[in-house]
Scaffold this motif. Structure first.
Motif, PDB file in Angstrom:
ATOM      1  N   LEU A 392      -0.773  45.532  65.449  1.00  0.00           N
ATOM      2  CA  LEU A 392       0.073  44.739  64.556  1.00  0.00           C
ATOM      3  C   LEU A 392       1.534  45.132  64.706  1.00  0.00           C
ATOM      4  O   LEU A 392       2.421  44.273  64.749  1.00  0.00           O
ATOM      5  CB  LEU A 392      -0.386  44.923  63.106  1.00  0.00           C
ATOM      6  N   ALA A 393       1.786  46.446  64.786  1.00  0.00           N
ATOM      7  CA  ALA A 393       3.162  46.913  64.953  1.00  0.00           C
ATOM      8  C   ALA A 393       3.749  46.404  66.263  1.00  0.00           C
ATOM      9  O   ALA A 393       4.930  46.013  66.327  1.00  0.00           O
ATOM     10  CB  ALA A 393       3.195  48.437  64.907  1.00  0.00           C
ATOM     11  N   SER A 394       2.941  46.388  67.308  1.00  0.00           N
ATOM     12  CA  SER A 394       3.415  45.890  68.594  1.00  0.00           C
ATOM     13  C   SER A 394       3.819  44.426  68.493  1.00  0.00           C
ATOM     14  O   SER A 394       4.837  44.004  69.046  1.00  0.00           O
ATOM     15  CB  SER A 394       2.326  46.071  69.649  1.00  0.00           C
ATOM     16  N   GLU A 395       3.014  43.656  67.773  1.00  0.00           N
ATOM     17  CA  GLU A 395       3.325  42.244  67.599  1.00  0.00           C
ATOM     18  C   GLU A 395       4.592  42.053  66.780  1.00  0.00           C
ATOM     19  O   GLU A 395       5.364  41.112  67.028  1.00  0.00           O
ATOM     20  CB  GLU A 395       2.146  41.536  66.926  1.00  0.00           C
ATOM     21  N   LEU A 396       4.848  42.934  65.829  1.00  0.00           N
ATOM     22  CA  LEU A 396       6.032  42.844  64.972  1.00  0.00           C
ATOM     23  C   LEU A 396       7.266  43.483  65.602  1.00  0.00           C
ATOM     24  O   LEU A 396       8.296  43.579  64.954  1.00  0.00           O
ATOM     25  CB  LEU A 396       5.746  43.510  63.610  1.00  0.00           C
ATOM     26  N   LYS A 397       7.116  43.932  66.840  1.00  0.00           N
ATOM     27  CA  LYS A 397       8.224  44.587  67.549  1.00  0.00           C
ATOM     28  C   LYS A 397       8.670  45.856  66.841  1.00  0.00           C
ATOM     29  O   LYS A 397       9.857  46.158  66.749  1.00  0.00           O
ATOM     30  CB  LYS A 397       9.413  43.622  67.704  1.00  0.00           C
ATOM     31  N   ILE A 398       7.698  46.594  66.331  1.00  0.00           N
ATOM     32  CA  ILE A 398       7.972  47.864  65.657  1.00  0.00           C
ATOM     33  C   ILE A 398       7.408  48.989  66.521  1.00  0.00           C
ATOM     34  O   ILE A 398       6.254  48.921  66.977  1.00  0.00           O
ATOM     35  CB  ILE A 398       7.332  47.896  64.257  1.00  0.00           C
ATOM     36  N   HIS A 399       8.216  50.007  66.754  1.00  0.00           N
ATOM     37  CA  HIS A 399       7.754  51.159  67.536  1.00  0.00           C
ATOM     38  C   HIS A 399       6.963  52.085  66.601  1.00  0.00           C
ATOM     39  O   HIS A 399       7.522  52.830  65.815  1.00  0.00           O
ATOM     40  CB  HIS A 399       8.943  51.911  68.136  1.00  0.00           C
ATOM     41  N   PHE A 400       5.628  52.000  66.698  1.00  0.00           N
ATOM     42  CA  PHE A 400       4.742  52.777  65.842  1.00  0.00           C
ATOM     43  C   PHE A 400       4.151  53.906  66.681  1.00  0.00           C
ATOM     44  O   PHE A 400       3.481  53.661  67.694  1.00  0.00           O
ATOM     45  CB  PHE A 400       3.639  51.879  65.286  1.00  0.00           C
ATOM     46  N   SER A 401       4.398  55.147  66.260  1.00  0.00           N
ATOM     47  CA  SER A 401       3.920  56.306  67.027  1.00  0.00           C
ATOM     48  C   SER A 401       3.088  57.218  66.146  1.00  0.00           C
ATOM     49  O   SER A 401       3.279  57.280  64.930  1.00  0.00           O
ATOM     50  CB  SER A 401       5.107  57.090  67.596  1.00  0.00           C
ATOM     51  N   ILE A 402       2.135  57.908  66.801  1.00  0.00           N
ATOM     52  CA  ILE A 402       1.314  58.913  66.122  1.00  0.00           C
ATOM     53  C   ILE A 402       1.662  60.272  66.733  1.00  0.00           C
ATOM     54  O   ILE A 402       1.646  60.434  67.972  1.00  0.00           O
ATOM     55  CB  ILE A 402      -0.180  58.613  66.292  1.00  0.00           C
ATOM     56  N   ASP A 403       1.993  61.210  65.889  1.00  0.00           N
ATOM     57  CA  ASP A 403       2.395  62.542  66.351  1.00  0.00           C
ATOM     58  C   ASP A 403       1.300  63.149  67.237  1.00  0.00           C
ATOM     59  O   ASP A 403       0.111  63.093  66.897  1.00  0.00           O
ATOM     60  CB  ASP A 403       2.672  63.445  65.146  1.00  0.00           C
ATOM     61  N   GLU A 404       1.718  63.705  68.383  1.00  0.00           N
ATOM     62  CA  GLU A 404       0.753  64.272  69.321  1.00  0.00           C
ATOM     63  C   GLU A 404       0.002  65.470  68.745  1.00  0.00           C
ATOM     64  O   GLU A 404      -1.075  65.832  69.253  1.00  0.00           O
ATOM     65  CB  GLU A 404       1.479  64.696  70.608  1.00  0.00           C
ATOM     66  N   GLU A 405       0.564  66.102  67.718  1.00  0.00           N
ATOM     67  CA  GLU A 405      -0.087  67.258  67.097  1.00  0.00           C
ATOM     68  C   GLU A 405      -1.083  66.832  66.011  1.00  0.00           C
ATOM     69  O   GLU A 405      -1.661  67.686  65.340  1.00  0.00           O
ATOM     70  CB  GLU A 405       0.967  68.181  66.482  1.00  0.00           C
ATOM     71  N   SER A 406      -1.264  65.521  65.861  1.00  0.00           N
ATOM     72  CA  SER A 406      -2.139  65.030  64.785  1.00  0.00           C
ATOM     73  C   SER A 406      -3.598  65.363  65.066  1.00  0.00           C
ATOM     74  O   SER A 406      -4.045  65.373  66.227  1.00  0.00           O
ATOM     75  CB  SER A 406      -1.998  63.514  64.627  1.00  0.00           C
ATOM     76  N   SER A 407      -4.323  65.655  64.017  1.00  0.00           N
ATOM     77  CA  SER A 407      -5.760  65.903  64.097  1.00  0.00           C
ATOM     78  C   SER A 407      -6.379  65.523  62.764  1.00  0.00           C
ATOM     79  O   SER A 407      -5.889  65.924  61.703  1.00  0.00           O
ATOM     80  CB  SER A 407      -6.036  67.374  64.417  1.00  0.00           C
ATOM     81  N   PHE A 408      -7.456  64.727  62.817  1.00  0.00           N
ATOM     82  CA  PHE A 408      -8.092  64.273  61.576  1.00  0.00           C
ATOM     83  C   PHE A 408      -9.612  64.283  61.790  1.00  0.00           C
ATOM     84  O   PHE A 408     -10.297  63.293  61.537  1.00  0.00           O
ATOM     85  CB  PHE A 408      -7.601  62.856  61.243  1.00  0.00           C
ATOM     86  N   LYS A 409     -10.104  65.433  62.235  1.00  0.00           N
ATOM     87  CA  LYS A 409     -11.522  65.556  62.548  1.00  0.00           C
ATOM     88  C   LYS A 409     -12.346  66.005  61.349  1.00  0.00           C
ATOM     89  O   LYS A 409     -13.477  65.553  61.159  1.00  0.00           O
ATOM     90  CB  LYS A 409     -11.719  66.557  63.690  1.00  0.00           C
ATOM     91  N   ASP A 410     -11.772  66.927  60.567  1.00  0.00           N
ATOM     92  CA  ASP A 410     -12.539  67.548  59.490  1.00  0.00           C
ATOM     93  C   ASP A 410     -12.408  66.740  58.187  1.00  0.00           C
ATOM     94  O   ASP A 410     -11.873  67.209  57.190  1.00  0.00           O
ATOM     95  CB  ASP A 410     -12.039  68.986  59.280  1.00  0.00           C
ATOM     96  N   VAL A 411     -12.904  65.510  58.228  1.00  0.00           N
ATOM     97  CA  VAL A 411     -12.874  64.631  57.043  1.00  0.00           C
ATOM     98  C   VAL A 411     -14.256  64.655  56.400  1.00  0.00           C
ATOM     99  O   VAL A 411     -15.244  64.265  57.048  1.00  0.00           O
ATOM    100  CB  VAL A 411     -12.487  63.189  57.423  1.00  0.00           C
TER     101      VAL A 411
END
Length: 535
Positions: A392-411
């Motif tokens: 969706l961000a790509s379609e809206l011409k928005i640069h959406f990034s996820i931090d390379e240090e992100s981790s969301f395994k222990d949910v």
């Protein structure tokens, strides 16, 4: 027999009865008053004549009739009396309408009290027939009674006057009767129109049916009139509001029960509102608000139905996943369509080496990014949702990034996924909306996730216009928004706060005007979640 016919007949009978009572009562009163007035008139004339000096002096003459008869006849004609008779203590007449009866004894036998010095009004039969008489004593020089004056009106004449009055009363009664019957017809027709031609048994059946319908549905139902007073409320609404059924809500103003319901706005605008999210007692509800119109098309109230969103959690979850997936596919289709056109152009130009490099780069980037998402966010629901937002961000011409240090395994498995989707979705949507207002092309939104420690941390940052300090205390209030006032404005952050309450999380933010805003969410891993959790 139908209701309006019963009403017309019933009201008509009452009118006829009242008219009859009116006529008889008024007739009796008028008859008594007429006799009383005639009697008082006769007595007044008799007293006037008795106190005339000429009358008393005439008794001392040799032939009193010569003086008294002309005086009595003149007065009789002026007052309209049937007779004026003056007599002595022996009841010998000195005046009479019939001169031939002068010198004869008076008839009637009602002079005894008069000779004792009293005035009387009596009814008796004389030579001219039954009459109503007024009698007064005549006093001599020593205040001794020396005679009597009798003034009378024939009962026949009184009956004629009474008949004339009765005719007038009868005419008035007929007019009242006709008016009453016409009014009865109009009232019955108006009542018939007001109740839509329904019969009492039909109204009773519809009331019972309405009550059963209101109590059978799961939604809470509240209706108000144009003044904002509650007219209808069902048992489920009592339960949702945590108000015992014994407490009567009908007649109370809606603001006293629920704040900011928007029902009065619906009454004012006449526009329905469907599937709106609304918070009641810290729970999120889906609300429909519909105006109520009368036959003339005028708004006479509004009704709201509301149901706890958690009851629809499973359906909403599936729908949100499908919607996110559909948005992702649409955005990817648009994006890859552009890339295919680029690839086609390179081939047509004979730039095969560049085309191969372009394909390799895209494959590596896509596989690397998807691999990163699948590795660091293994939960398929969250991963799919974030991928949809990336597209969706790509379609809206928005640069959406996820931090390379992100981790969301222990949910934790017990953590409510609907709450997480609500938090992710509304924070990212707010960030997208914020940067879309920028006129330049530098539109950036970043997401950082970490599961290190005892809490899950979610951080969303944008380089939008920021938030004024004066609004810091208001941004989490339902309905508050710095954006355009559409039907969904001012809901997102309120829903985020509500979702965080369910999972025991907190939210903080920092913002600088002209530089952007960052929201940070912390959710404990060890909390024991409620029954609404997804497993």
């Amino acid at each position: 027999m139908r209701l309006h016919a019963k009403l017309m007949i019933g009201i008509s009978l009452v009118v006829v009865l009242m008219a009859g009572i009116f006529e008889l009562t008024f007739k009796s009163i008028m008859e008594n008053n007429l006799k009383k007035d005639k009697g008082m008139q006769a007595l007044s004339v008799a007293e006037t004549i008795a106190y005339m000096p000429e009358i008393a002096e005439a008794f001392l003459t040799e032939n009193p009739s010569e003086i008294i008869q002309p005086i009595a006849e003149k007065i009789r004609k002026e007052v309209g009396a049937e007779f004026i008779v003056v007599g002595n203590l022996n009841e010998i007449r000195y005046s009479h309408p019939d001169a031939d009866r002068l010198g004869e004894k008076m008839v009637g036998g009602d002079n005894e009290e008069v000779f004792k010095g009293r005035t009387v009004i009596s009814e008796s039969v004389g030579t001219l027939g039954p009459s109503l008489r007024g009698k007064a004593p005549i006093f001599g020089q020593n205040d001794n009674v020396i005679g009597v004056v009798s003034v009378g009106f024939l009962q026949e004449d009184i009956e004629k006057e009474l008949t004339n009055l009765e005719n007038k009363i009868l005419f008035s009664t007929i007019v009242i009767l006709i008016g009453g019957i016409i009014s009865a017809l109009l009232i019955s027709l108006n009542i018939k129109k007001a109740i839509f031609g329904l019969e009492p048994r039909e109204i009773a059946w519809m009331y019972q049916e309405k009550h059963a319908i209101l109590e059978s549905i799961h939604e809470g139902i509240i209706a108000i009139d144009t003044d904002g007073k509650i007219t209808v409320v069902n048992e489920n609404a009592h339960k949702i509001l945590e108000i015992p059924n014994e407490i009567l809500l009908r007649g109370k103003r809606i603001e006293e029960i629920i704040k900011d319901t928007h029902l009065l706005q619906v009454v004012d605008s006449g526009q329905a509102e469907y599937d709106q999210e609304f918070i009641i007692l810290e729970d999120v509800f889906v609300v429909n608000r519909i105006p109520i119109f009368d036959k003339r098309g005028e708004v006479i109230g509004a009704v709201a139905s509301f149901r706890n969103k958690s009851e629809l959690s499973q359906v909403l979850k599936e729908l949100s996943h499908v919607k996110a997936y559909a948005e992702g596919l649409r955005a990817q289709t648009h994006e890859y369509s552009n890339k295919l056109y680029t690839l086609l152009g390179l081939i047509q130009l004979g730039s095969y080496k560049e085309a191969i490099e372009f394909i390799s780069t895209e494959v590596n980037v896509t596989q690397g990014f998807i691999g990163f998402i699948m590795r660091e966010i293994p939960d398929p629901i969250l991963a799919g949702f974030i991928l949809g937002k990336i597209s969706l961000a790509s379609e809206l011409k928005i640069h959406f990034s996820i931090d390379e240090e992100s981790s969301f395994k222990d949910v934790p498995d017990s953590l409510n996924r609907d709450a997480l989707i609500t938090i992710f979705g509304n924070l990212l949507n707010n960030a997208f909306e914020a940067v879309r207002e920028k006129e330049d092309g530098d539109k950036k939104v970043s997401l950082f996730l970490t599961d290190l420690g005892k809490e899950l941390i979610i951080e969303v940052e944008d380089n939008g216009p920021g938030i004024d300090e004066e609004h810091f205390e208001s941004i989490f209030q339902q309905g508050f928004s710095t954006k355009s006032r559409d039907k969904n404005a001012g809901i997102g952050l309120s829903l985020v706060r509500q979702a965080l309450k369910k999972v025991g999380g907190t939210i903080t933010f920092s913002s600088k005007k002209g530089e952007g805003t960052a929201f940070t969410v912390a959710i404990p891993k060890s909390r024991r979640y409620d029954d609404e959790s997804s497993h």
